[in-house]
Design a protein around this motif. Structure first.
Motif, PDB file in Angstrom:
ATOM      1  N   GLU A  29     -10.461   7.510  -2.936  1.00  0.00           N
ATOM      2  CA  GLU A  29      -9.213   7.440  -2.164  1.00  0.00           C
ATOM      3  C   GLU A  29      -8.380   6.212  -2.435  1.00  0.00           C
ATOM      4  OE1 GLU A  29     -10.010   8.134   1.950  1.00  0.00           O
ATOM      5  OE2 GLU A  29     -11.602   9.553   1.439  1.00  0.00           O
ATOM      6  N   CYS A  30      -8.181   5.947  -3.702  1.00  0.00           N
ATOM      7  CA  CYS A  30      -7.349   4.821  -4.117  1.00  0.00           C
ATOM      8  C   CYS A  30      -6.098   5.401  -4.770  1.00  0.00           C
ATOM      9  CB  CYS A  30      -8.145   3.968  -5.107  1.00  0.00           C
ATOM     10  SG  CYS A  30      -7.313   2.493  -5.665  1.00  0.00           S
ATOM     11  N   ALA A  31      -4.948   4.818  -4.500  1.00  0.00           N
ATOM     12  CA  ALA A  31      -3.710   5.337  -5.077  1.00  0.00           C
ATOM     13  C   ALA A  31      -3.750   5.263  -6.602  1.00  0.00           C
ATOM     14  CB  ALA A  31      -2.515   4.551  -4.543  1.00  0.00           C
ATOM     15  N   GLU A  32      -3.037   6.191  -7.268  1.00  0.00           N
ATOM     16  CA  GLU A  32      -3.137   6.312  -8.722  1.00  0.00           C
ATOM     17  C   GLU A  32      -2.771   5.017  -9.454  1.00  0.00           C
ATOM     18  OE1 GLU A  32      -1.464   9.854 -10.213  1.00  0.00           O
ATOM     19  OE2 GLU A  32      -1.808   9.351 -12.320  1.00  0.00           O
ATOM     20  N   ARG A  33      -1.614   4.465  -9.101  1.00  0.00           N
ATOM     21  CA  ARG A  33      -1.163   3.238  -9.772  1.00  0.00           C
ATOM     22  C   ARG A  33      -2.129   2.090  -9.496  1.00  0.00           C
ATOM     23  NH1 ARG A  33       3.325   2.082 -12.346  1.00  0.00           N
ATOM     24  NH2 ARG A  33       3.073  -0.113 -11.834  1.00  0.00           N
TER      25      ARG A  33
ATOM     26  N   ALA B 245     -10.093  -1.871  -1.607  1.00  0.00           N
ATOM     27  CA  ALA B 245      -9.066  -0.886  -1.955  1.00  0.00           C
ATOM     28  C   ALA B 245      -9.541   0.546  -1.742  1.00  0.00           C
ATOM     29  CB  ALA B 245      -8.620  -1.081  -3.394  1.00  0.00           C
ATOM     30  N   THR B 246     -10.826   0.729  -1.494  1.00  0.00           N
ATOM     31  CA  THR B 246     -11.349   2.088  -1.353  1.00  0.00           C
ATOM     32  C   THR B 246     -11.726   2.408   0.099  1.00  0.00           C
ATOM     33  OG1 THR B 246     -13.618   1.367  -1.814  1.00  0.00           O
ATOM     34  CG2 THR B 246     -12.278   2.064  -3.683  1.00  0.00           C
ATOM     35  N   ARG B 247     -11.404   1.513   0.965  1.00  0.00           N
ATOM     36  CA  ARG B 247     -11.777   1.739   2.376  1.00  0.00           C
ATOM     37  C   ARG B 247     -10.949   2.836   3.015  1.00  0.00           C
ATOM     38  NH1 ARG B 247     -14.157  -3.408   3.707  1.00  0.00           N
ATOM     39  NH2 ARG B 247     -16.347  -2.907   3.420  1.00  0.00           N
TER      40      ARG B 247
END
Lengths: 186, 186
Positions: B137-141, B184-186
């Motif tokens: 669940e981390c944004a692509e960029r 960043a993955t929380r």
DNA sequence: TTATCAGTTTACTGATCGGTACAAGATTTC
DNA sequence: GAAATCTTGTACCGATCAGTAAACTGATAA
């Protein structure tokens, strides 16, 4: 006809050769071939041979960083000096097209030969950056971590951009690092 | 009396020598000296000479990373695979006491010889890490940036800890990186 | 003019480089 | 156990290595 050099002209030429070929890869014959300077002249200026040549190159690099990066970080306006560092470093390493000779020497057997100079270079860089961060109202523990992270990130970016032959990786990494350090000094 | 080897036994020995001395610094005589394996055996298993030896070492390294790091990152539970990566990497590089041969080769003239293998190694590492980050669940960029930052940081940490002869720098850098990716993955 | 001297050129040294040839030893196969 | 196959040790090759020696060049200065 004969061309006359002086030591100061030769050192930058040697630096570029060591950068491209490494210490072991830079043979005397390749040096004479690329520079056009004969062995006689080289041994005239550097009686200690290849080791003295590499030592002179390291001293030259150290001098440049001391003047252009470390000193401003220690003495000038902190945030301004940090901003200048990113620009100077990007310029010096030609956006990743040029490697850090000190870092490269640290990775192989050459380290043993120049361990004092190699250690010094990084210790002083980190210490100068830490000093600037602290003057820019950064907590002591955080300043140490961020300083290490900055120098560390630059070295990693050089390895990566070289491996991928992609200067964009270097530029991008430096931007990310710059933002992180700037955020901590607000 | 005579000792009998097979190719698979020799490759790790060669790897350690190339790591310590670099490609140019690893001469055939130093290889035979340190391994006790004669030139005859060496050229029997690696008819292509030193280049084939180094190629075999790179392939071996690539295989280890593929199995222990890349594959889990691509297929297993994302956050778990990332956590495992930090542990495996710290272990593999002996907390900074051992260098990344691929990174070292990237820095000098050896790069030209193995540019395909070197580029592949890093591209696949970054891509696998990016894939795991996105599944977490981390944004692509952000995933792309963080993946580059992670691999980049590891390489930098190896250079720095080697230069300063201080394994703590390596361990500390890895912890900082791990925390940033986890956040960043929380 | 002549003596001096930093710097260059050329030729050379012994050691080591990567690589080859091949015979002798070890292992497998039957 | 003999034959065939794999593996190793040794001696060797030409090329290149770092380094040396000394004659030579061109400028400076007395």
């Amino acid at each position: 006809m004969k061309t006359v050099y002086e030591r100061a002209d030769i050192v930058p030429l040697l630096a570029e050769i060591f950068r491209e070929l490494g210490y072991e890869g830079a043979t005397l014959s390749r040096i004479t071939e690329r520079t056009g300077i004969g062995k006689g002249s080289l041994y005239h200026f550097f009686p200690g041979g290849k080791e003295e040549m590499a030592g002179a190159v390291l001293a030259d690099i150290d001098g440049w960083f001391e003047e252009a990066v470390y000193r401003p970080l220690r003495n000038d306006d902190a945030r301004q000096a940090i901003a200048a560092m990113w620009l100077n470093v990007a310029d010096y390493f030609r956006s990743g097209g040029r490697i850090c000779l000190v870092g490269a020497f640290a990775l192989d057997g050459t380290r043993e030969r120049f361990s004092a100079a190699i250690g010094d270079y990084f210790i002083r860089w980190i210490e100068a950056l830490r000093s600037a961060l602290m003057r820019a109202e950064c907590a002591e523990r955080e300043a140490q971590t961020l300083a290490e992270e900055g120098v560390c990130g630059i070295q990693g970016a050089l390895v990566l951009s070289r491996a991928l032959k992609d200067e964009a990786v270097f530029t991008r990494s430096l931007e990310t690092l710059a933002k992180r350090l700037e955020a901590a000094t607000r």
